[in-house]
Design a protein around this motif. Sequence first.
Motif, PDB file in Angstrom:
ATOM      1  N   ARG A 218       0.829  -1.206   0.000  1.00  0.00           N
ATOM      2  CA  ARG A 218       0.000   0.000   0.000  1.00  0.00           C
ATOM      3  C   ARG A 218       0.865   1.258   0.000  1.00  0.00           C
ATOM      4  O   ARG A 218       0.637   2.184  -0.786  1.00  0.00           O
ATOM      5  CB  ARG A 218      -0.910  -0.020   1.231  1.00  0.00           C
ATOM      6  N   PHE A 219       1.881   1.277   0.846  1.00  0.00           N
ATOM      7  CA  PHE A 219       2.776   2.437   0.893  1.00  0.00           C
ATOM      8  C   PHE A 219       3.514   2.611  -0.429  1.00  0.00           C
ATOM      9  O   PHE A 219       3.616   3.724  -0.957  1.00  0.00           O
ATOM     10  CB  PHE A 219       3.785   2.273   2.031  1.00  0.00           C
ATOM     11  N   VAL A 220       4.045   1.529  -0.963  1.00  0.00           N
ATOM     12  CA  VAL A 220       4.828   1.621  -2.200  1.00  0.00           C
ATOM     13  C   VAL A 220       3.980   2.147  -3.349  1.00  0.00           C
ATOM     14  O   VAL A 220       4.372   3.074  -4.064  1.00  0.00           O
ATOM     15  CB  VAL A 220       5.441   0.250  -2.560  1.00  0.00           C
ATOM     16  N   TYR A 221       2.806   1.569  -3.537  1.00  0.00           N
ATOM     17  CA  TYR A 221       1.990   1.937  -4.697  1.00  0.00           C
ATOM     18  C   TYR A 221       1.417   3.347  -4.563  1.00  0.00           C
ATOM     19  O   TYR A 221       1.349   4.094  -5.547  1.00  0.00           O
ATOM     20  CB  TYR A 221       0.861   0.928  -4.896  1.00  0.00           C
ATOM     21  N   VAL A 222       1.007   3.720  -3.357  1.00  0.00           N
ATOM     22  CA  VAL A 222       0.465   5.071  -3.168  1.00  0.00           C
ATOM     23  C   VAL A 222       1.562   6.120  -3.343  1.00  0.00           C
ATOM     24  O   VAL A 222       1.358   7.144  -4.011  1.00  0.00           O
ATOM     25  CB  VAL A 222      -0.209   5.205  -1.787  1.00  0.00           C
ATOM     26  N   ILE A 223       2.733   5.881  -2.763  1.00  0.00           N
ATOM     27  CA  ILE A 223       3.809   6.872  -2.899  1.00  0.00           C
ATOM     28  C   ILE A 223       4.293   6.928  -4.344  1.00  0.00           C
ATOM     29  O   ILE A 223       4.582   8.014  -4.870  1.00  0.00           O
ATOM     30  CB  ILE A 223       4.964   6.571  -1.922  1.00  0.00           C
TER      31      ILE A 223
ATOM     32  N   ARG B 278     -10.178  15.532 -17.691  1.00  0.00           N
ATOM     33  CA  ARG B 278      -8.837  15.980 -17.308  1.00  0.00           C
ATOM     34  C   ARG B 278      -8.396  15.328 -15.997  1.00  0.00           C
ATOM     35  O   ARG B 278      -7.318  14.761 -15.902  1.00  0.00           O
ATOM     36  CB  ARG B 278      -8.793  17.501 -17.184  1.00  0.00           C
ATOM     37  N   ARG B 279      -9.237  15.421 -14.991  1.00  0.00           N
ATOM     38  CA  ARG B 279      -8.855  14.876 -13.688  1.00  0.00           C
ATOM     39  C   ARG B 279      -8.675  13.362 -13.762  1.00  0.00           C
ATOM     40  O   ARG B 279      -7.727  12.800 -13.195  1.00  0.00           O
ATOM     41  CB  ARG B 279      -9.925  15.234 -12.651  1.00  0.00           C
ATOM     42  N   SER B 280      -9.556  12.700 -14.478  1.00  0.00           N
ATOM     43  CA  SER B 280      -9.475  11.239 -14.567  1.00  0.00           C
ATOM     44  C   SER B 280      -8.219  10.796 -15.301  1.00  0.00           C
ATOM     45  O   SER B 280      -7.586   9.798 -14.925  1.00  0.00           O
ATOM     46  CB  SER B 280     -10.722  10.686 -15.256  1.00  0.00           C
ATOM     47  N   LEU B 281      -7.831  11.528 -16.341  1.00  0.00           N
ATOM     48  CA  LEU B 281      -6.612  11.170 -17.068  1.00  0.00           C
ATOM     49  C   LEU B 281      -5.365  11.418 -16.225  1.00  0.00           C
ATOM     50  O   LEU B 281      -4.407  10.632 -16.275  1.00  0.00           O
ATOM     51  CB  LEU B 281      -6.526  11.931 -18.383  1.00  0.00           C
ATOM     52  N   LEU B 282      -5.346  12.502 -15.450  1.00  0.00           N
ATOM     53  CA  LEU B 282      -4.198  12.750 -14.576  1.00  0.00           C
ATOM     54  C   LEU B 282      -4.052  11.638 -13.536  1.00  0.00           C
ATOM     55  O   LEU B 282      -2.950  11.138 -13.288  1.00  0.00           O
ATOM     56  CB  LEU B 282      -4.344  14.102 -13.885  1.00  0.00           C
ATOM     57  N   GLU B 283      -5.167  11.257 -12.931  1.00  0.00           N
ATOM     58  CA  GLU B 283      -5.116  10.187 -11.933  1.00  0.00           C
ATOM     59  C   GLU B 283      -4.839   8.839 -12.600  1.00  0.00           C
ATOM     60  O   GLU B 283      -4.077   8.020 -12.070  1.00  0.00           O
ATOM     61  CB  GLU B 283      -6.432  10.137 -11.149  1.00  0.00           C
ATOM     62  N   GLY B 284      -5.449   8.612 -13.756  1.00  0.00           N
ATOM     63  CA  GLY B 284      -5.210   7.358 -14.464  1.00  0.00           C
ATOM     64  C   GLY B 284      -3.774   7.219 -14.917  1.00  0.00           C
ATOM     65  O   GLY B 284      -3.204   6.113 -14.892  1.00  0.00           O
ATOM     66  N   ALA B 285      -3.155   8.327 -15.318  1.00  0.00           N
ATOM     67  CA  ALA B 285      -1.741   8.298 -15.704  1.00  0.00           C
ATOM     68  C   ALA B 285      -0.868   7.922 -14.512  1.00  0.00           C
ATOM     69  O   ALA B 285       0.066   7.117 -14.633  1.00  0.00           O
ATOM     70  CB  ALA B 285      -1.318   9.651 -16.260  1.00  0.00           C
ATOM     71  N   ALA B 286      -1.167   8.500 -13.336  1.00  0.00           N
ATOM     72  CA  ALA B 286      -0.393   8.172 -12.138  1.00  0.00           C
ATOM     73  C   ALA B 286      -0.573   6.706 -11.756  1.00  0.00           C
ATOM     74  O   ALA B 286       0.377   6.029 -11.339  1.00  0.00           O
ATOM     75  CB  ALA B 286      -0.806   9.079 -10.986  1.00  0.00           C
ATOM     76  N   GLU B 287      -1.798   6.191 -11.906  1.00  0.00           N
ATOM     77  CA  GLU B 287      -2.039   4.779 -11.620  1.00  0.00           C
ATOM     78  C   GLU B 287      -1.268   3.880 -12.591  1.00  0.00           C
ATOM     79  O   GLU B 287      -0.619   2.907 -12.189  1.00  0.00           O
ATOM     80  CB  GLU B 287      -3.541   4.462 -11.718  1.00  0.00           C
ATOM     81  N   PHE B 288      -1.342   4.208 -13.882  1.00  0.00           N
ATOM     82  CA  PHE B 288      -0.712   3.349 -14.873  1.00  0.00           C
ATOM     83  C   PHE B 288       0.809   3.352 -14.735  1.00  0.00           C
ATOM     84  O   PHE B 288       1.448   2.292 -14.762  1.00  0.00           O
ATOM     85  CB  PHE B 288      -1.096   3.777 -16.286  1.00  0.00           C
ATOM     86  N   ILE B 289       1.411   4.525 -14.586  1.00  0.00           N
ATOM     87  CA  ILE B 289       2.870   4.588 -14.469  1.00  0.00           C
ATOM     88  C   ILE B 289       3.327   3.931 -13.171  1.00  0.00           C
ATOM     89  O   ILE B 289       4.361   3.243 -13.135  1.00  0.00           O
ATOM     90  CB  ILE B 289       3.380   6.037 -14.557  1.00  0.00           C
ATOM     91  N   ALA B 290       2.580   4.104 -12.092  1.00  0.00           N
ATOM     92  CA  ALA B 290       2.924   3.426 -10.841  1.00  0.00           C
ATOM     93  C   ALA B 290       2.917   1.915 -11.027  1.00  0.00           C
ATOM     94  O   ALA B 290       3.815   1.210 -10.556  1.00  0.00           O
ATOM     95  CB  ALA B 290       1.954   3.829  -9.729  1.00  0.00           C
ATOM     96  N   GLU B 291       1.920   1.410 -11.724  1.00  0.00           N
ATOM     97  CA  GLU B 291       1.870  -0.026 -11.997  1.00  0.00           C
ATOM     98  C   GLU B 291       3.043  -0.460 -12.868  1.00  0.00           C
ATOM     99  O   GLU B 291       3.657  -1.507 -12.630  1.00  0.00           O
ATOM    100  CB  GLU B 291       0.557  -0.377 -12.682  1.00  0.00           C
ATOM    101  N   LEU B 292       3.377   0.357 -13.842  1.00  0.00           N
ATOM    102  CA  LEU B 292       4.450   0.024 -14.772  1.00  0.00           C
ATOM    103  C   LEU B 292       5.791  -0.095 -14.061  1.00  0.00           C
ATOM    104  O   LEU B 292       6.584  -1.000 -14.344  1.00  0.00           O
ATOM    105  CB  LEU B 292       4.529   1.102 -15.860  1.00  0.00           C
ATOM    106  N   VAL B 293       6.068   0.808 -13.112  1.00  0.00           N
ATOM    107  CA  VAL B 293       7.397   0.831 -12.495  1.00  0.00           C
ATOM    108  C   VAL B 293       7.437   0.173 -11.119  1.00  0.00           C
ATOM    109  O   VAL B 293       8.496  -0.294 -10.683  1.00  0.00           O
ATOM    110  CB  VAL B 293       7.951   2.268 -12.403  1.00  0.00           C
ATOM    111  N   ALA B 294       6.286   0.132 -10.416  1.00  0.00           N
ATOM    112  CA  ALA B 294       6.280  -0.415  -9.055  1.00  0.00           C
ATOM    113  C   ALA B 294       5.523  -1.726  -8.944  1.00  0.00           C
ATOM    114  O   ALA B 294       5.647  -2.424  -7.946  1.00  0.00           O
ATOM    115  CB  ALA B 294       5.683   0.605  -8.080  1.00  0.00           C
ATOM    116  N   GLY B 295       4.707  -2.041  -9.940  1.00  0.00           N
ATOM    117  CA  GLY B 295       4.030  -3.326  -9.939  1.00  0.00           C
ATOM    118  C   GLY B 295       2.587  -3.311  -9.512  1.00  0.00           C
ATOM    119  O   GLY B 295       1.929  -4.358  -9.506  1.00  0.00           O
TER     120      GLY B 295
END
Length: 304
Positions: free
Chosen positions: A159-164, A191-208
């Motif tokens: 939880r900490f890793v993915y949120v941070i 706009r807001r959904s894409l900004l949050e979705g981008a953060a979710e996707f990149i976090a998944e890409l690099v942190a799992g």
Amino acid sequence: MDRPVIAAMLMLFWSVAAAAEPEIRTDDVARFYAVYDAHGGRPSAAQLESEYLARGSQSLKEFAALRRVTGERIATRIADEPGIYEKARDCLAVLPGVERRLGESLSRLSSLYPEADYPPVAIVVGRGRPVGIVNPSGATIGLEALCAADFMHPDLEDRFVYVIAHEYVHTQQVAAREPPEPGHPDATVLRRSLLEGAAEFIAELVAGGVSNARHAEWGRGRELEIESAFVRDMRGTDLSAWTDNYRPGSDKPYDLGYWVGYRIVKAYYQQADDKRKAVKRIIEMDDPEAFLEESGWTPGMRLE
């Protein structure tokens, strides 16, 4: 070797080196619990204002101003739910593992996006929400809120890793650091959904993983229904059906704009031939309508 090449190499080296040792600051947590313990676990609003908030870091001051965190609101939450503040103190034990994994994750991000710059992450204690925000000083995490958010991920370190990681992506997004005011014509659901979705996707890409695993659970099998509703709302500025709509104690789906935004970003990434350029485009996205069109996304589409 000419100067521009040397400069570029140094910039890449600095980014990777910085990513290897993410700076997570906990001074405000130590200050909070010193006040908390000195007053028997029931500090007054005045004590929290003068001994904690007024003496806090710049990150805490910005967090308090942006999210209406006051001594009175913290004192009320302590009285109502003392357990979350007792539990939060123990959550800091996961930080060594979190820092190691984040170092690996941010090194991956630097290799994909060499322009990345990693400001400090401050962990503070607030009024039970929000879990995390981006502010001018960097990213700030509400310790008691994140520790209590078992519904996001049952494993505390994950939880900490993915949120941070999610918040670190926001620190790279100019559009996230300088958002239009609520109600502004540009402050749309898309706009807001894409900004949050981008953060979710990149976090998944690099942190799992993404910051909230429940979105996929809620959306599975309902993609067409949810995303058709999103299309009807996406150019409006009423975010209430799509973001910031969690209600404590409720098991109803919330923040589904994050999930739809994630799926749009994933659609864009999957069809991109050059993945590094795709990551850059995702992070630096400043025209939601153009990005949506480029993504090829349609409601209910199947993604890998």
